[in-house]
Scaffold this motif. Structure first.
Motif, PDB file in Angstrom:
ATOM      1  N   ASN A   1      41.196  35.590  44.238  1.00 22.46           N
ATOM      2  CA  ASN A   1      42.194  35.899  45.271  1.00 22.46           C
ATOM      3  C   ASN A   1      42.428  37.411  45.396  1.00 22.46           C
ATOM      4  O   ASN A   1      43.567  37.895  45.369  1.00 22.46           O
ATOM      5  N   LEU A   2      41.329  38.144  45.546  1.00 23.78           N
ATOM      6  CA  LEU A   2      41.390  39.605  45.672  1.00 23.78           C
ATOM      7  C   LEU A   2      40.873  40.026  47.040  1.00 23.78           C
ATOM      8  O   LEU A   2      40.142  39.287  47.708  1.00 23.78           O
ATOM      9  N   SER A   3      41.247  41.238  47.461  1.00 25.98           N
ATOM     10  CA  SER A   3      40.637  41.821  48.649  1.00 25.98           C
ATOM     11  C   SER A   3      39.187  42.168  48.327  1.00 25.98           C
ATOM     12  O   SER A   3      38.816  42.311  47.153  1.00 25.98           O
ATOM     13  N   TYR A   4      38.368  42.311  49.372  1.00 25.27           N
ATOM     14  CA  TYR A   4      36.962  42.660  49.138  1.00 25.27           C
ATOM     15  C   TYR A   4      36.862  43.986  48.390  1.00 25.27           C
ATOM     16  O   TYR A   4      36.058  44.129  47.456  1.00 25.27           O
ATOM     17  N   LYS A   5      37.690  44.960  48.796  1.00 24.48           N
ATOM     18  CA  LYS A   5      37.644  46.293  48.173  1.00 24.48           C
ATOM     19  C   LYS A   5      37.936  46.212  46.681  1.00 24.48           C
ATOM     20  O   LYS A   5      37.236  46.810  45.857  1.00 24.48           O
ATOM     21  N   ASN A   6      38.978  45.448  46.306  1.00 22.58           N
ATOM     22  CA  ASN A   6      39.327  45.337  44.887  1.00 22.58           C
ATOM     23  C   ASN A   6      38.305  44.518  44.105  1.00 22.58           C
ATOM     24  O   ASN A   6      38.025  44.797  42.935  1.00 22.58           O
ATOM     25  N   ALA A   7      37.730  43.517  44.779  1.00 24.39           N
ATOM     26  CA  ALA A   7      36.695  42.711  44.126  1.00 24.39           C
ATOM     27  C   ALA A   7      35.449  43.550  43.859  1.00 24.39           C
ATOM     28  O   ALA A   7      34.812  43.423  42.793  1.00 24.39           O
ATOM     29  N   GLU A   8      35.103  44.428  44.803  1.00 25.00           N
ATOM     30  CA  GLU A   8      33.954  45.315  44.615  1.00 25.00           C
ATOM     31  C   GLU A   8      34.196  46.262  43.444  1.00 25.00           C
ATOM     32  O   GLU A   8      33.306  46.499  42.612  1.00 25.00           O
ATOM     33  N   LYS A   9      35.395  46.797  43.376  1.00 24.93           N
ATOM     34  CA  LYS A   9      35.733  47.716  42.282  1.00 24.93           C
ATOM     35  C   LYS A   9      35.653  46.995  40.934  1.00 24.93           C
ATOM     36  O   LYS A   9      35.128  47.544  39.955  1.00 24.93           O
ATOM     37  N   LEU A  10      36.143  45.770  40.906  1.00 26.50           N
ATOM     38  CA  LEU A  10      36.087  44.989  39.663  1.00 26.50           C
ATOM     39  C   LEU A  10      34.633  44.727  39.281  1.00 26.50           C
ATOM     40  O   LEU A  10      34.255  44.887  38.107  1.00 26.50           O
ATOM     41  N   LYS A  11      33.814  44.320  40.244  1.00 25.98           N
ATOM     42  CA  LYS A  11      32.396  44.021  39.961  1.00 25.98           C
ATOM     43  C   LYS A  11      31.677  45.245  39.394  1.00 25.98           C
ATOM     44  O   LYS A  11      30.907  45.130  38.429  1.00 25.98           O
ATOM     45  N   VAL A  12      31.901  46.410  39.994  1.00 23.62           N
ATOM     46  CA  VAL A  12      31.232  47.639  39.559  1.00 23.62           C
ATOM     47  C   VAL A  12      31.602  47.976  38.114  1.00 23.62           C
ATOM     48  O   VAL A  12      30.784  48.518  37.355  1.00 23.62           O
ATOM     49  N   ASN A  13      32.826  47.625  37.708  1.00 23.51           N
ATOM     50  CA  ASN A  13      33.300  47.976  36.365  1.00 23.51           C
ATOM     51  C   ASN A  13      33.088  46.875  35.323  1.00 23.51           C
ATOM     52  O   ASN A  13      33.507  47.013  34.178  1.00 23.51           O
ATOM     53  N   LEU A  14      32.401  45.800  35.713  1.00 22.81           N
ATOM     54  CA  LEU A  14      32.233  44.678  34.791  1.00 22.81           C
ATOM     55  C   LEU A  14      31.482  45.050  33.525  1.00 22.81           C
ATOM     56  O   LEU A  14      31.765  44.521  32.450  1.00 22.81           O
ATOM     57  N   SER A  15      30.491  45.937  33.637  1.00 20.96           N
ATOM     58  CA  SER A  15      29.659  46.255  32.476  1.00 20.96           C
ATOM     59  C   SER A  15      30.228  47.394  31.635  1.00 20.96           C
ATOM     60  O   SER A  15      29.629  47.773  30.638  1.00 20.96           O
ATOM     61  N   GLY A  16      31.362  47.940  32.027  1.00 19.55           N
ATOM     62  CA  GLY A  16      31.971  49.032  31.252  1.00 19.55           C
ATOM     63  C   GLY A  16      33.069  48.526  30.339  1.00 19.55           C
ATOM     64  O   GLY A  16      33.206  47.323  30.067  1.00 19.55           O
ATOM     65  N   ASP A  17      33.877  49.454  29.831  1.00 14.87           N
ATOM     66  CA  ASP A  17      34.971  49.101  28.927  1.00 14.87           C
ATOM     67  C   ASP A  17      36.333  49.329  29.566  1.00 14.87           C
ATOM     68  O   ASP A  17      37.342  49.450  28.867  1.00 14.87           O
TER      69      ASP A  17
END
Length: 419
Positions: free
Chosen positions: A271-287
């Protein structure tokens, strides 16, 4: 909207530009040709809006032109020049790239084969391939009158009376079998790209199927290259696959799952906006994220990853002309940055029902591995720029083919295959 001036003063013929019009970003590279080397001197990038592209193809011409303008200005400002000669990439599920084999029985087998006869044979192969591509696109679109255009063509192999040879000129023989890779695209997509080039005052010297460009980036200019690999360019809207065997492009396949599919799944499930979902996806492999958020997002994209890996299997299963598939999978494109995608390739048995002789190794293509292209900007830092670099290689091939054709058989074939 700002457009470039139609007059490009002092444009130097030794400068070329590539435009990788991706679903998520437009990337522009300006380079100088120095002998056999391509030196990148300007890099630009601009983000696309959600409605600008659809399944890898241009959906909003005016908006895409504006984004290309932004990226090109950034690249040209860094380069300090305005390049006119350009190659633009084309992708999407309706771009059809296949290797066809045609057998030709010569009426005079004792006469040495010459350039004119080879040109005749190649033209016949291209005609046959175009009919096949037109039928495929008509079937998929429901438009039996869909027009297609040849965008790329390359020799894969030549046999005379069953013997493989590298240069057929001067040989005698009855039966010639030629394998040739051809890529076709719908005219509606080609016309959109031509409009972009015209508005940007670019001299469009070639349109290239992007998986073919990626293949050219790693093969380079060595006509005897034995480079063998599966290349997977995971973009925002599509995944483009090329199979290269002994330096020849066996074929290209595309399917409509890319980085945006994973972003949309995260947005829907969490239940996120596309922009926030993209930001979350990009940071998945980090800490940077809490472990429970990472777990929830990882679970959200699991089904899409399963569908994506099934797409890879299906695409590779269509290369039924090969005894074995290459045991290396080389990744590029922004969508390939998703760690879950790499894990899926490395940790599952997706490959076991395909003709691999052992488990394939997975790695990213690095800019330093692109043959004959040097980065003078320090900005080509990872696998996300490989397609744009490959388009520079196609621009170089076209430039040298038009301007400096020599007497070698490879040069002559390049001239025949120029599209």
């Amino acid at each position: 909207m700002l457009f470039k001036s139609k007059q490009k003063e002092d444009a130097n013929d030794n400068f070329i530009v590539s435009l990788d019009i991706g679903t998520e970003f437009v990337k522009a590279l300006v380079a100088e040709i120095d002998g056999e080397n391509i030196n990148v001197i300007g890099v630009g990038r601009a983000r696309q809006s959600l409605s600008d592209m659809h399944s890898g193809a241009i959906a909003d011409i005016s908006s895409v032109i504006h984004n290309c303008e932004t990226a090109l200005i950034e690249a040209e400002d860094q380069a300090g020049i305005q390049a006119r000669k350009a190659v633009i990439g084309i992708a999407g599920e309706l771009v059809k790239g296949n290797t066809s084999t045609i057998k030709y029985r010569r009426p005079q087998p004792n006469r040495p084969l010459d350039d004119a006869e080879m040109e005749f044979i190649i033209e016949k192969i291209q005609e046959r391939a175009q009919i096949k591509a037109q039928r495929e696109i008509a079937l998929e679109t429901g438009n039996k009158d869909a027009e297609v255009k040849l965008v790329n063509s390359a020799i894969v192999g030549i046999h005379i009376d069953g013997y493989k040879i590298s240069n057929p000129i001067g040989f005698q023989g009855k039966d010639i079998a030629v394998q040739i890779y051809t890529a076709f695209a719908p005219m509606v997509h080609i016309s959109a790209i031509e409009r972009v080039a015209n508005e940007l005052a670019l001299d469009l010297i070639a349109v290239a199927a992007e998986p073919f460009a990626v293949a050219r980036s790693v093969i380079g200019t060595d006509s005897s290259s034995n480079f063998t690999a599966i290349l997977a360019d995971v973009g925002g809207g599509t995944t483009d696959i090329a199979v290269v065997n002994d330096g020849g492009v066996e074929g290209t396949k595309m399917f409509g799952i890319g980085g945006r599919s994973f972003t949309n799944q995260i947005a829907n499930e969490m239940n996120l906006s596309y922009k926030n979902a993209e930001k979350l996806k990009v940071n998945l492999s980090g800490d940077k994220l809490q472990s429970n958020i990472v777990q929830e997002a990882t679970e959200a994209i699991e089904n899409t990853l399963d569908v994506w890996i099934s797409g890879v299997e299906l695409a590779l299963s269509e290369f039924d002309n090969l005894d074995y598939l290459p045991n290396r999978v080389l990744l590029c494109g922004g969508g390939a940055s998703l760690q879950g995608l790499v894990d899926k390739l490395e940790d599952t048995d997706w490959w076991k029902d395909l003709p691999f002789n052992k488990k394939p190794k997975i790695k990213y293509i690095q800019p330093s591995e692109v043959v004959g292209i040097n980065d003078g900007t320090g900005k080509l830092v990872d696998h996300t720029f490989i397609t744009a670099m490959g388009l520079l290689r196609v621009a170089y091939d076209t430039y040298t083919g038009n301007e400096n054709v020599g007497d070698s058989f490879k040069d002559k074939l390049n001239k025949i295959l120029r599209v």
